[in-house]
Design a protein around this motif. Structure first.
Motif, PDB file in Angstrom:
ATOM      1  N   TYR A   1      -2.394   9.715  -3.455  1.00  0.00           N
ATOM      2  CA  TYR A   1      -0.887   9.631  -2.829  1.00  0.00           C
ATOM      3  C   TYR A   1      -0.638  10.380  -1.717  1.00  0.00           C
ATOM      4  CZ  TYR A   1       4.130   9.952  -2.928  1.00  0.00           C
ATOM      5  OH  TYR A   1       5.559   9.719  -2.490  1.00  0.00           O
TER       6      TYR A   1
ATOM      7  N   TYR B   1       5.446  11.777   5.171  1.00  0.00           N
ATOM      8  CA  TYR B   1       6.259  12.030   3.967  1.00  0.00           C
ATOM      9  C   TYR B   1       7.660  12.525   4.247  1.00  0.00           C
ATOM     10  CZ  TYR B   1       7.035  13.910  -0.774  1.00  0.00           C
ATOM     11  OH  TYR B   1       7.693  13.910  -1.908  1.00  0.00           O
TER      12      TYR B   1
ATOM     13  N   GLY C   1       3.272  19.132  -3.095  1.00  0.00           N
ATOM     14  CA  GLY C   1       3.746  18.153  -1.712  1.00  0.00           C
ATOM     15  C   GLY C   1       3.660  19.161  -0.517  1.00  0.00           C
TER      16      GLY C   1
ATOM     17  N   ARG D   1       8.990  20.478  -0.258  1.00  0.00           N
ATOM     18  CA  ARG D   1      10.165  19.842  -0.253  1.00  0.00           C
ATOM     19  C   ARG D   1      11.392  20.656  -1.061  1.00  0.00           C
ATOM     20  NH1 ARG D   1      13.444  15.787  -3.351  1.00  0.00           N
ATOM     21  NH2 ARG D   1      11.685  16.062  -4.743  1.00  0.00           N
TER      22      ARG D   1
ATOM     23  N   ASP E   1      -6.336  19.570  -9.529  1.00  0.00           N
ATOM     24  CA  ASP E   1      -5.950  18.352 -10.300  1.00  0.00           C
ATOM     25  C   ASP E   1      -4.994  18.754 -11.179  1.00  0.00           C
ATOM     26  OD1 ASP E   1      -5.574  15.969 -11.383  1.00  0.00           O
ATOM     27  OD2 ASP E   1      -7.656  15.560 -12.036  1.00  0.00           O
TER      28      ASP E   1
ATOM     29  N   VAL F   1       7.987  16.857 -10.554  1.00  0.00           N
ATOM     30  CA  VAL F   1       9.218  16.110 -10.313  1.00  0.00           C
ATOM     31  C   VAL F   1       8.665  14.758  -9.504  1.00  0.00           C
ATOM     32  CG1 VAL F   1      10.770  18.252 -10.535  1.00  0.00           C
ATOM     33  CG2 VAL F   1       9.859  17.593  -8.414  1.00  0.00           C
TER      34      VAL F   1
ATOM     35  N   LEU G   1      -0.742  10.161 -12.363  1.00  0.00           N
ATOM     36  CA  LEU G   1      -1.704  10.277 -13.401  1.00  0.00           C
ATOM     37  C   LEU G   1      -1.731   9.129 -14.303  1.00  0.00           C
ATOM     38  CD1 LEU G   1      -0.785  13.938 -14.756  1.00  0.00           C
ATOM     39  CD2 LEU G   1      -2.508  13.142 -13.077  1.00  0.00           C
TER      40      LEU G   1
HETATM   41  C1  LIG Z   1       5.624  12.158  -5.098  1.00  0.00           C
HETATM   42  S1  LIG Z   1       4.955  13.598  -4.402  1.00  0.00           S
HETATM   43  C2  LIG Z   1       5.986  14.742  -4.763  1.00  0.00           C
HETATM   44  C3  LIG Z   1       5.857  16.186  -3.976  1.00  0.00           C
HETATM   45  C4  LIG Z   1       7.066  17.018  -4.303  1.00  0.00           C
HETATM   46  N1  LIG Z   1       6.645  17.743  -5.852  1.00  0.00           N
HETATM   47  C5  LIG Z   1       8.408  16.683  -4.110  1.00  0.00           C
HETATM   48  O1  LIG Z   1       9.214  16.590  -4.839  1.00  0.00           O
HETATM   49  O2  LIG Z   1       8.665  16.456  -2.748  1.00  0.00           O
HETATM   50  C6  LIG Z   1       3.664  13.864  -5.281  1.00  0.00           C
HETATM   51  C7  LIG Z   1       2.744  14.976  -5.147  1.00  0.00           C
HETATM   52  O3  LIG Z   1       1.614  14.975  -6.033  1.00  0.00           O
HETATM   53  C8  LIG Z   1       0.295  15.176  -5.555  1.00  0.00           C
HETATM   54  N2  LIG Z   1      -0.636  14.517  -6.487  1.00  0.00           N
HETATM   55  C9  LIG Z   1      -0.638  13.227  -7.039  1.00  0.00           C
HETATM   56  N3  LIG Z   1      -1.736  13.435  -7.959  1.00  0.00           N
HETATM   57  C10 LIG Z   1      -2.257  14.794  -8.195  1.00  0.00           C
HETATM   58  C11 LIG Z   1      -3.043  15.197  -9.073  1.00  0.00           C
HETATM   59  N4  LIG Z   1      -3.869  14.479  -9.893  1.00  0.00           N
HETATM   60  N5  LIG Z   1      -3.422  16.280  -8.810  1.00  0.00           N
HETATM   61  C12 LIG Z   1      -2.773  17.375  -8.086  1.00  0.00           C
HETATM   62  N6  LIG Z   1      -1.698  16.647  -7.107  1.00  0.00           N
HETATM   63  C13 LIG Z   1      -1.533  15.345  -7.361  1.00  0.00           C
HETATM   64  C14 LIG Z   1       0.242  14.325  -4.371  1.00  0.00           C
HETATM   65  O4  LIG Z   1      -0.699  14.700  -3.315  1.00  0.00           O
HETATM   66  C15 LIG Z   1       1.972  14.468  -3.764  1.00  0.00           C
HETATM   67  O5  LIG Z   1       1.905  15.785  -2.791  1.00  0.00           O
END
Ligand SMILES: C[S@@+](CC[C@H](N)C(=O)[O-])C[C@H]1O[C@@H](n2cnc3c(N)ncnc32)[C@H](O)[C@@H]1O
Length: 246
Positions: A7, A15, A50, A53, A91, A107, A114
C-alpha cells in the motif's frame, strides 16, 4: 497469504493529495486530540505510521511517538516532515518491541491491510505485548458495507467528490478470505490514476474476539473521533482495548 500489494509504496507519491481529498487531513486535529487524551503525555507507537499525518502533530503536543511501516517511501515522507519521531521499517503483523508504550494505535483501516486472520491476530498479540501496565490499544476501522457485494462486485463513488476530483472504487469480493480486492480510479483534471488495494474486512465483534484471544478487552467503542456513539448507522468505529489480565 501476505498482501502482495504494498500500500505505502503505491500511495506514497500521492498520499498527501489523496488524504486531503478523502477528508482525512481535515480531521487530523480531532483525531490527535482524541489520541492525546489516551496516552496522557506518555509514549505512543503507531502501527503503519505512513507520512506522519497524525504522528507529527501528536509529537508536537509533547507525546513521544514512535512508528513502524513497511514502506520505505512512506518512511522517507515521514523523515522529510519531522525529525521528532523514531520510526523503523518492519511488518506490523509481527514486531517485537523492547519498549513499553502508554498507547499503541492503528488507524485509517491500516489493520485491514493485513489480509489474513492469522496476520491480524499476530498484530494484536504484538501490540498487546508492547503496552505498559495501564496502556491502551486504539484501532479505527470501517464497518464493512457488504450488502451491494452479494453479487460479487460493486462500483461506488468514494466518500468525497468535488468538481476537480472523482474517485470510483471498483471492488471484487473474495468471501472465503473476507478479502476485498479493489481498484480506485481517481479522475482529476485530465488524468486518471489507478490505485490497487487488497484488504481483509473485520466486523467489530470479530475484532473483539481476536483481541480477547491475545489477552485484550474492549473498554470503549466510539462512532467517530469526537466520541459520538457507535450505532447501527455508524460507518466506522474507534475501539479502545487494554490488557485483560490487569
Ligand atoms: C492507510 S495508510 C495510514 C497511514 C497513517 N497511519 C495515517 O493515518 O495517515 C497505511 C499505512 O500502513 C502501512 N502498512 C501497510 N501494511 C503494513 C504492514 N504489514 N506492516 C507495516 N506497515 C504497513 C502502509 O505503508 C501505510 O503507510
Amino acid at each position: 497469504m501476505s498482501n502482495e500489494l504494498n500500500y505505502g509504496e503505491i500511495y506514497a507519491p500521492i498520499y498527501e493529495e489523496y488524504t486531503t481529498v478523502q477528508g482525512m487531513v481535515a480531521e487530523v486535529d480531532e483525531t490527535v486530540a482524541f489520541l492525546e487524551r489516551y496516552c496522557g503525555g506518555g509514549s505512543a507507537l503507531e502501527l503503519g505510521i505512513g507520512d506522519g499525518r497524525l504522528a507529527a502533530p501528536l509529537s508536537e503536543r509533547g507525546v513521544k511517538v514512535e512508528g513502524i511501516d513497511n514502506s520505505p517511501r512512506m518512511l522517507a515522507l515521514l523523515a522529510k516532515r519531522t525529525d521528532l519521531i523514531k520510526a523503523w521499517q518492519g511488518d506490523i503483523a509481527r514486531f517485537k518491541s523492547e519498549q513499553r508504550y502508554s498507547m499503541v494505535y492503528c488507524v485509517y483501516c491500516t489493520f485491514t491491510l493485513l489480509v489474513t486472520r492469522e496476520a491480524q491476530i499476530e498484530c494484536l498479540r504484538s501490540a498487546a505485548e508492547a503496552l505498559d501496565d495501564e496502556g491502551v490499544l486504539v484501532i479505527e476501522l470501517d464497518v464493512p458495507g457488504l450488502n451491494p457485494l452479494v453479487g460479487g462486485q460493486k462500483t461506488t463513488t468514494s466518500r468525497l467528490v468535488d468538481h476537480e476530483n472523482t474517485i470510483l472504487n471498483v471492488t471484487v469480493h473474495d468471501p472465503l478470505n473476507q478479502n476485498l480486492v479493489s481498484s480506485l480510479l481517481w479522475f482529476s483534471g485530465t488524468s486518471v490514476r489507478r490505485l490497487p488495494q487488497r484488504t481483509r474486512y473485520v466486523y467489530h465483534q470479530e475484532l473483539d474476539t481476536m483481541a480477547e484471544c491475545v489477552g485484550l478487552e474492549l473498554v470503549e467503542r466510539w462512532g467517530d473521533w469526537s466520541q459520538g456513539a457507535f450505532t447501527e448507522r455508524s460507518e466506522r468505529h474507534i475501539s479502545v482495548y487494554r490488557r485483560s489480565s490487569l
